[in-house]
Design a protein around this motif. Structure first.
Motif, PDB file in Angstrom:
ATOM      1  N   PHE A   1      -8.054  -3.857   1.878  1.00  0.00           N
ATOM      2  CA  PHE A   1      -7.414  -2.561   1.726  1.00  0.00           C
ATOM      3  C   PHE A   1      -6.775  -2.137   3.036  1.00  0.00           C
ATOM      4  O   PHE A   1      -7.105  -2.652   4.106  1.00  0.00           O
ATOM      5  N   CYS A   2      -5.852  -1.208   2.945  1.00  0.00           N
ATOM      6  CA  CYS A   2      -5.124  -0.731   4.117  1.00  0.00           C
ATOM      7  C   CYS A   2      -6.016   0.202   4.935  1.00  0.00           C
ATOM      8  O   CYS A   2      -6.539   1.186   4.398  1.00  0.00           O
ATOM      9  N   PRO A   3      -6.193  -0.089   6.238  1.00  0.00           N
ATOM     10  CA  PRO A   3      -7.020   0.782   7.077  1.00  0.00           C
ATOM     11  C   PRO A   3      -6.342   2.114   7.404  1.00  0.00           C
ATOM     12  O   PRO A   3      -6.989   3.033   7.903  1.00  0.00           O
ATOM     13  N   VAL A   4      -5.046   2.236   7.103  1.00  0.00           N
ATOM     14  CA  VAL A   4      -4.321   3.470   7.392  1.00  0.00           C
ATOM     15  C   VAL A   4      -4.394   4.429   6.203  1.00  0.00           C
ATOM     16  O   VAL A   4      -4.849   5.558   6.332  1.00  0.00           O
TER      17      VAL A   4
ATOM     18  N   GLN B   1       1.303  -9.414   4.987  1.00  0.00           N
ATOM     19  CA  GLN B   1       1.870  -8.815   6.195  1.00  0.00           C
ATOM     20  C   GLN B   1       1.128  -7.519   6.468  1.00  0.00           C
ATOM     21  O   GLN B   1       0.868  -6.746   5.540  1.00  0.00           O
ATOM     22  N   GLY B   2       0.801  -7.292   7.725  1.00  0.00           N
ATOM     23  CA  GLY B   2       0.082  -6.082   8.111  1.00  0.00           C
ATOM     24  C   GLY B   2      -1.396  -6.363   8.304  1.00  0.00           C
ATOM     25  O   GLY B   2      -1.863  -7.489   8.123  1.00  0.00           O
ATOM     26  N   GLN B   3      -2.115  -5.342   8.665  1.00  0.00           N
ATOM     27  CA  GLN B   3      -3.546  -5.452   8.920  1.00  0.00           C
ATOM     28  C   GLN B   3      -4.323  -4.956   7.702  1.00  0.00           C
ATOM     29  O   GLN B   3      -3.955  -3.948   7.099  1.00  0.00           O
ATOM     30  N   ALA B   4      -5.406  -5.668   7.386  1.00  0.00           N
ATOM     31  CA  ALA B   4      -6.257  -5.281   6.260  1.00  0.00           C
ATOM     32  C   ALA B   4      -7.695  -5.117   6.727  1.00  0.00           C
ATOM     33  O   ALA B   4      -8.155  -5.854   7.599  1.00  0.00           O
TER      34      ALA B   4
ATOM     35  N   CYS C   1       0.836  -1.195   0.000  1.00  0.00           N
ATOM     36  CA  CYS C   1       0.000   0.000   0.000  1.00  0.00           C
ATOM     37  C   CYS C   1       0.876   1.252   0.000  1.00  0.00           C
ATOM     38  O   CYS C   1       2.100   1.170   0.105  1.00  0.00           O
ATOM     39  N   SER C   2       0.245   2.404  -0.043  1.00  0.00           N
ATOM     40  CA  SER C   2       0.979   3.673  -0.091  1.00  0.00           C
ATOM     41  C   SER C   2       1.832   3.918   1.142  1.00  0.00           C
ATOM     42  O   SER C   2       2.947   4.425   1.046  1.00  0.00           O
ATOM     43  N   CYS C   3       1.326   3.541   2.308  1.00  0.00           N
ATOM     44  CA  CYS C   3       2.096   3.806   3.532  1.00  0.00           C
ATOM     45  C   CYS C   3       3.019   2.647   3.910  1.00  0.00           C
ATOM     46  O   CYS C   3       3.850   2.783   4.799  1.00  0.00           O
ATOM     47  N   GLY C   4       2.889   1.484   3.248  1.00  0.00           N
ATOM     48  CA  GLY C   4       3.761   0.346   3.495  1.00  0.00           C
ATOM     49  C   GLY C   4       3.307  -0.578   4.611  1.00  0.00           C
ATOM     50  O   GLY C   4       3.926  -1.612   4.849  1.00  0.00           O
TER      51      GLY C   4
END
Length: 135
Positions: A73-76, A53-56, A8-11
Motif C-alpha cells: 500500500f502507499c505510505p503517503v 513504480q514508487g515506494q510501498a 494509488c489516490s495520490c499517484g
C-alpha cells in the motif's frame, strides 16, 4: 498485448501489468472487508512480469487456510494497491480493480467467502460463488 496501469489516490505508487487478467474476482472474507474498508475486495490476478513504480509499505497476513499474503500500500495516501501470495507462482500479482479507474474493466467471474457476503450485495450474472476459498 494490452497494458494497464493502476495507481494509488495520490499517484505516488503505480503498478503496470500486461495481458488480460487471469481471473477477476470478489472476496467477502472479513479480513478483506477490514483491509478495504468496503464490504468486499474486487481483485484482478495477472501473470508476471509486472512493474512497480514508487515506494510501498507492506503488511503480511495469514489467510483462513494458512496462506500468507503480502499486501502493498502507499505510505503517503494509504491506498491498498496490490498483493502477492507467498510460495505461490512468484511471478503473479493481484491488483485492486478500482485502482485501474476503468469502468469497462472485465466483471468478476468468481466470488469467494460468499458465506460472509452482505445480504444486500448482488453478484453480477455469471459470477460463480464459493462459500469459502476453493483453493
Amino acid at each position: 498485448m494490452s497494458e494497464r496501469t493502476a495507481h494509488c489516490s495520490c499517484g505516488q505508487l503505480r503498478i503496470t501489468v500486461r495481458g488480460e487478467p487471469r481471473v477477476v474476482g470478489l472476496c467477502h472474507c472479513l479480513a478483506c472487508q477490514r483491509r478495504t474498508g468496503s464490504v468486499f475486495a474486487a481483485l484482478a490476478a495477472f501473470a508476471g512480469p509486472y512493474e512497480v513504480q514508487g515506494q510501498a509499505s507492506e503488511f503480511v497476513r495469514q489467510g483462513d487456510q494458512g496462506a500468507r499474503f503480502r499486501f502493498r500500500f502507499c505510505p503517503v495516501c494509504g491506498t491498498n494497491l496490490f498483493h502477492t501470495e507467498e510460495g505461490v507462482d512468484s511471478g503473479s500479482v493481484s491488483v485492486a480493480v478500482g485502482a485501474f479507474a476503468d469502468p469497462d474493466f472485465p466483471p468478476p467471474r468468481f466470488s469467494v467467502y460468499d458465506s460472509r457476503r452482505h445480504g444486500w450485495v448482488q453478484l453480477p450474472a455469471g459470477c460463480q460463488a464459493f462459500a469459502k476459498d476453493p483453493d
